[in-house]
Design a protein around this motif. Sequence first.
Motif, PDB file in Angstrom:
ATOM      1  N   SER A   1      -4.575   4.541   8.037  1.00 40.70           N
ATOM      2  CA  SER A   1      -4.304   4.963   6.724  1.00 40.70           C
ATOM      3  C   SER A   1      -3.819   6.510   6.772  1.00 40.70           C
ATOM      4  O   SER A   1      -4.414   7.230   6.812  1.00 40.70           O
TER       5      SER A   1
ATOM      6  N   TYR B   1       0.936  -1.490   0.044  1.00 37.81           N
ATOM      7  CA  TYR B   1       0.018  -0.072  -0.040  1.00 37.81           C
ATOM      8  C   TYR B   1       0.861   1.095  -0.013  1.00 37.81           C
ATOM      9  O   TYR B   1       0.643   2.392   0.824  1.00 37.81           O
TER      10      TYR B   1
ATOM     11  N   ALA C   1      -4.659   0.983  14.088  1.00 40.06           N
ATOM     12  CA  ALA C   1      -4.687   0.787  12.560  1.00 40.06           C
ATOM     13  C   ALA C   1      -4.972   2.340  11.980  1.00 40.06           C
ATOM     14  O   ALA C   1      -6.024   2.920  12.346  1.00 40.06           O
TER      15      ALA C   1
ATOM     16  N   GLU D   1      -2.525  -7.494  10.174  1.00 36.90           N
ATOM     17  CA  GLU D   1      -1.966  -6.432   9.325  1.00 36.90           C
ATOM     18  C   GLU D   1      -2.121  -6.791   7.681  1.00 36.90           C
ATOM     19  O   GLU D   1      -1.873  -7.753   7.184  1.00 36.90           O
ATOM     20  N   PRO D   2      -2.852  -5.753   7.108  1.00 40.82           N
ATOM     21  CA  PRO D   2      -3.189  -6.161   5.801  1.00 40.82           C
ATOM     22  C   PRO D   2      -2.206  -6.026   4.792  1.00 40.82           C
ATOM     23  O   PRO D   2      -2.404  -6.494   3.546  1.00 40.82           O
ATOM     24  N   ASP D   3      -0.966  -5.403   5.096  1.00 39.29           N
ATOM     25  CA  ASP D   3      -0.123  -5.173   3.865  1.00 39.29           C
ATOM     26  C   ASP D   3       0.874  -6.423   4.280  1.00 39.29           C
ATOM     27  O   ASP D   3       1.932  -6.391   4.828  1.00 39.29           O
TER      28      ASP D   3
ATOM     29  N   ASP E   1      -7.657  -7.627   6.727  1.00 44.19           N
ATOM     30  CA  ASP E   1      -8.120  -6.296   7.095  1.00 44.19           C
ATOM     31  C   ASP E   1      -8.633  -6.546   8.564  1.00 44.19           C
ATOM     32  O   ASP E   1      -8.950  -7.553   8.782  1.00 44.19           O
TER      33      ASP E   1
END
Length: 277
Positions: A146, A13, A144, A97-99, A124
């Motif tokens: 962004s 990301y 979390a 962790e989505p990454d 996610d």
Amino acid sequence: MREPAQGRYPVTYGEVELLRDLDRPDGWMLVMNGVAQSYVDLADPTYLDFDYVRLMAEVIGCLPEGPLDAVHVGGGACTLPRYLAATRPGSRHIVIEPDAELVRLVREQLRLKSVPRLKVRVLDGRAAAAGLDGASADLFVLDAFSGAVMPAELATAEYLAEVRRVLRPGGTLLINVADGKGLPFARRLLATVLGAFRHVLLLAEPGILRGRRFGNLIVAASPAELPIEAVTRRAAGGLTQARCLYGRELTNFVAGAAPIRDGEPVISPVPPPGLFD
């Protein structure tokens, strides 16, 4: 053991930069898309550089002694799991962790494999929480972001109901939220947390708490009573001197703000220009 390499790395990301701390030979800063996200000292995991992480640690230090079963939504460099592994041996960690590329980078460069009893799930926060067993966690850490903004989908009443399901009856939720002038997002988040948990407190430095500058606030919540007096003392006397709001003061802070629900439009806080320069 492989020495971390300072530099920029592409991740799923965006881009991550690893920066060595010139004052601490084993200290490393992880910067993601221009925002400082994590700091770890590979030789001393008990060293916490970020103020908001220190406040989380102050709350954890007031919980009953012994190992914890912890869920961490938002991985970064896994600062808090490393800290808990050192200060509460035997703790078990699920890091969400989505990454995937960020996870790979932290494993390769920042020695994540050395942290005992830690598992990473590349998902996610919403999907991962739904897959966790009920009453399985003593501690649920929601950290979390962004950029510099907490994703609104992790601040809704529906998601917090899932978090409460995962927590044990005496478990504790910790949330890191960032907000600025007037703290509108933080107030709505607090209204949402108060709808899901009976016992809630808020920690922040006085200037942030008054909405005078953009910064981090820590929410602690539990189905059971929180150690409010101990947290208040530790927060006021620690390196990061913070106020603790609870009870009537917290009700006044929320001031009738509406809880956040799935599908509703939410105005997320925007950091002021130049904050991370």
